[in-house]
Design a protein around this motif. Sequence first.
Motif, PDB file in Angstrom:
ATOM      1  N   VAL A  48       0.789  -1.158  -0.089  1.00  0.00           N
ATOM      2  CA  VAL A  48      -0.125   0.069  -0.041  1.00  0.00           C
ATOM      3  C   VAL A  48       1.005   1.253   0.023  1.00  0.00           C
ATOM      4  O   VAL A  48       1.697   1.499   0.946  1.00  0.00           O
ATOM      5  N   GLY A  49       0.716   2.097  -0.872  1.00  0.00           N
ATOM      6  CA  GLY A  49       1.682   3.260  -1.195  1.00  0.00           C
ATOM      7  C   GLY A  49       0.555   4.568  -1.585  1.00  0.00           C
ATOM      8  O   GLY A  49      -0.621   4.413  -1.882  1.00  0.00           O
ATOM      9  N   LYS A  50       1.331   5.528  -2.196  1.00  0.00           N
ATOM     10  CA  LYS A  50       0.753   6.706  -2.584  1.00  0.00           C
ATOM     11  C   LYS A  50       0.122   6.382  -3.919  1.00  0.00           C
ATOM     12  O   LYS A  50      -0.891   7.097  -4.338  1.00  0.00           O
ATOM     13  N   GLY A  51       0.730   5.563  -4.690  1.00  0.00           N
ATOM     14  CA  GLY A  51       0.178   5.336  -5.879  1.00  0.00           C
ATOM     15  C   GLY A  51      -0.942   4.057  -5.865  1.00  0.00           C
ATOM     16  O   GLY A  51      -1.755   3.817  -7.025  1.00  0.00           O
ATOM     17  N   GLY A  52      -1.515   3.656  -4.664  1.00  0.00           N
ATOM     18  CA  GLY A  52      -2.486   2.765  -4.694  1.00  0.00           C
ATOM     19  C   GLY A  52      -1.961   1.405  -3.859  1.00  0.00           C
ATOM     20  O   GLY A  52      -1.006   1.393  -3.312  1.00  0.00           O
ATOM     21  N   THR A  53      -2.792   0.478  -4.148  1.00  0.00           N
ATOM     22  CA  THR A  53      -2.429  -1.029  -3.528  1.00  0.00           C
ATOM     23  C   THR A  53      -2.064  -1.732  -4.615  1.00  0.00           C
ATOM     24  O   THR A  53      -2.683  -2.020  -5.534  1.00  0.00           O
ATOM     25  N   PHE A  54      -0.986  -2.376  -4.367  1.00  0.00           N
ATOM     26  CA  PHE A  54      -0.556  -3.509  -5.149  1.00  0.00           C
ATOM     27  C   PHE A  54      -0.558  -4.892  -4.825  1.00  0.00           C
ATOM     28  O   PHE A  54      -0.442  -4.925  -3.669  1.00  0.00           O
ATOM     29  N   LYS A  55      -1.217  -5.775  -5.492  1.00  0.00           N
ATOM     30  CA  LYS A  55      -1.264  -7.361  -4.882  1.00  0.00           C
ATOM     31  C   LYS A  55      -0.004  -8.185  -5.755  1.00  0.00           C
ATOM     32  O   LYS A  55      -0.238  -8.084  -7.083  1.00  0.00           O
ATOM     33  N   LEU A  56       0.773  -8.788  -5.032  1.00  0.00           N
ATOM     34  CA  LEU A  56       2.096  -9.266  -5.655  1.00  0.00           C
ATOM     35  C   LEU A  56       1.734 -11.057  -5.598  1.00  0.00           C
ATOM     36  O   LEU A  56       1.407 -11.498  -4.566  1.00  0.00           O
ATOM     37  N   ASN A  57       2.138 -11.627  -6.327  1.00  0.00           N
ATOM     38  CA  ASN A  57       2.298 -13.145  -6.197  1.00  0.00           C
ATOM     39  C   ASN A  57       3.384 -13.394  -7.381  1.00  0.00           C
ATOM     40  O   ASN A  57       3.129 -13.897  -8.281  1.00  0.00           O
ATOM     41  N   MET A  58       4.533 -13.375  -6.663  1.00  0.00           N
ATOM     42  CA  MET A  58       5.967 -13.593  -7.948  1.00  0.00           C
ATOM     43  C   MET A  58       6.804 -14.750  -7.163  1.00  0.00           C
ATOM     44  O   MET A  58       6.676 -14.895  -5.994  1.00  0.00           O
ATOM     45  N   ARG A  59       7.127 -15.627  -8.027  1.00  0.00           N
ATOM     46  CA  ARG A  59       8.168 -16.740  -7.564  1.00  0.00           C
ATOM     47  C   ARG A  59       9.503 -16.153  -8.251  1.00  0.00           C
ATOM     48  O   ARG A  59       9.651 -15.607  -9.553  1.00  0.00           O
ATOM     49  N   LEU A  60      10.492 -15.945  -7.415  1.00  0.00           N
ATOM     50  CA  LEU A  60      11.842 -15.251  -7.696  1.00  0.00           C
ATOM     51  C   LEU A  60      12.920 -16.155  -7.790  1.00  0.00           C
ATOM     52  O   LEU A  60      12.919 -16.951  -6.733  1.00  0.00           O
ATOM     53  N   ARG A  61      13.837 -15.935  -8.736  1.00  0.00           N
ATOM     54  CA  ARG A  61      14.901 -16.633  -8.745  1.00  0.00           C
ATOM     55  C   ARG A  61      16.190 -15.627  -8.859  1.00  0.00           C
ATOM     56  O   ARG A  61      15.693 -14.471  -9.180  1.00  0.00           O
ATOM     57  N   GLN A  62      17.310 -16.076  -8.582  1.00  0.00           N
ATOM     58  CA  GLN A  62      18.365 -14.954  -9.120  1.00  0.00           C
ATOM     59  C   GLN A  62      18.578 -14.553 -10.186  1.00  0.00           C
ATOM     60  O   GLN A  62      18.756 -13.480 -10.384  1.00  0.00           O
ATOM     61  N   ASN A  63      18.218 -15.798 -11.404  1.00  0.00           N
ATOM     62  CA  ASN A  63      18.389 -15.058 -12.502  1.00  0.00           C
ATOM     63  C   ASN A  63      16.898 -14.828 -13.167  1.00  0.00           C
ATOM     64  O   ASN A  63      17.014 -14.832 -14.496  1.00  0.00           O
ATOM     65  N   GLY A  64      15.709 -14.876 -12.528  1.00  0.00           N
ATOM     66  CA  GLY A  64      14.633 -14.532 -13.177  1.00  0.00           C
ATOM     67  C   GLY A  64      13.613 -14.624 -12.115  1.00  0.00           C
ATOM     68  O   GLY A  64      13.588 -14.638 -10.925  1.00  0.00           O
ATOM     69  N   ALA A  65      12.333 -14.648 -12.819  1.00  0.00           N
ATOM     70  CA  ALA A  65      10.893 -14.520 -12.012  1.00  0.00           C
ATOM     71  C   ALA A  65       9.556 -14.772 -12.920  1.00  0.00           C
ATOM     72  O   ALA A  65       9.800 -14.701 -14.267  1.00  0.00           O
ATOM     73  N   THR A  66       8.787 -15.092 -12.227  1.00  0.00           N
ATOM     74  CA  THR A  66       7.390 -15.446 -13.164  1.00  0.00           C
ATOM     75  C   THR A  66       6.126 -15.052 -12.028  1.00  0.00           C
ATOM     76  O   THR A  66       6.523 -15.387 -10.946  1.00  0.00           O
ATOM     77  N   GLY A  67       5.154 -14.489 -12.223  1.00  0.00           N
ATOM     78  CA  GLY A  67       4.079 -14.217 -11.390  1.00  0.00           C
ATOM     79  C   GLY A  67       3.405 -13.132 -11.781  1.00  0.00           C
ATOM     80  O   GLY A  67       3.274 -12.682 -12.906  1.00  0.00           O
ATOM     81  N   SER A  68       2.527 -12.566 -11.106  1.00  0.00           N
ATOM     82  CA  SER A  68       1.428 -11.567 -11.642  1.00  0.00           C
ATOM     83  C   SER A  68       1.413 -10.296 -10.361  1.00  0.00           C
ATOM     84  O   SER A  68       1.804 -10.290  -9.311  1.00  0.00           O
ATOM     85  N   VAL A  69       1.129  -8.945 -11.032  1.00  0.00           N
ATOM     86  CA  VAL A  69       0.948  -7.947 -10.191  1.00  0.00           C
ATOM     87  C   VAL A  69      -0.426  -7.678 -10.434  1.00  0.00           C
ATOM     88  O   VAL A  69      -0.805  -7.202 -11.721  1.00  0.00           O
ATOM     89  N   THR A  70      -1.061  -7.380  -9.532  1.00  0.00           N
ATOM     90  CA  THR A  70      -2.423  -6.474  -9.574  1.00  0.00           C
ATOM     91  C   THR A  70      -2.630  -5.196  -9.198  1.00  0.00           C
ATOM     92  O   THR A  70      -2.080  -4.835  -7.967  1.00  0.00           O
TER      93      THR A  70
END
Length: 252
Positions: free
Chosen positions: A70-92
């Motif tokens: 939650v910030g000045k720009g609104g609310t973000f929902k994250l669901n990310m799978r992260l690795r050192q060399n990349g990632a996949t997931g969604s941002v709402t």
Amino acid sequence: MPVRAPSSRLGRLLVPLTLCAGLAMGLTACAADPDEGTNGVGKLSATEIEGKARAAADTAKAVRLSGTLVGKGGTFKLNMRLRQNGATGSVTTRNSTFELLRVGDALFLKAEADFWSHGPSGGGTPSTSDAEAAGKLGDKYVKVPQDDPSYKQLRGFTEMGALLDGLIGLHGEKFKGDRDQIGGVRTVKVKGGEGGEGGTLDVALEGEPYPVRFARGGGAGVLVLSEWNKDFPLAEPSKGETLDYGKQLPRT
């Protein structure tokens, strides 16, 4: 036959009873020990616990990060799978949901047609050409050019080290809080500042002392960290799944 005095018989009886009572007290004390069967970090100071959690996170190869920001720009929902060399997931966001996929420096974005029809300014009525292009781009991966203004911002959601450093940092003096259980894992809390206004970090008391949950100060969101070191497939989409946007990406 000699007859034992009552006091002698009583003494012989009290000895085993005393031993049993001592044993029972010992077992009760052990059962009440909150650190029994843990990794031991619960015995450390708040600063030491935070240090152990950061060290564990820094050496991890993968993690799933989900929750809200939650910030000045609104609310973000994250669901990310992260690795050192990349990632996949969604941002709402309030207006849309989009998927991100990064393999090395190659960054791809996938969203529904409505996302693309907003145009570069992110608002207004889309033109006929924008609407036609959006129809083709919907649910297709679009490779984000590295010179596009959105590249750095979007890539920030996929950088494991930077994302963890930026999102789970405690502020202010550190205090050790209560024990808890999150997702079946026992944890100990570390709070930043009096009352946790600088954030509250839950650290695992089982296995490696990984961060398990972070409540940002001031009600700025709650993030859950799970699947530490659990690998996942990561590959660029095929040509049939990818289209070229052809101009600057929308900055909604």
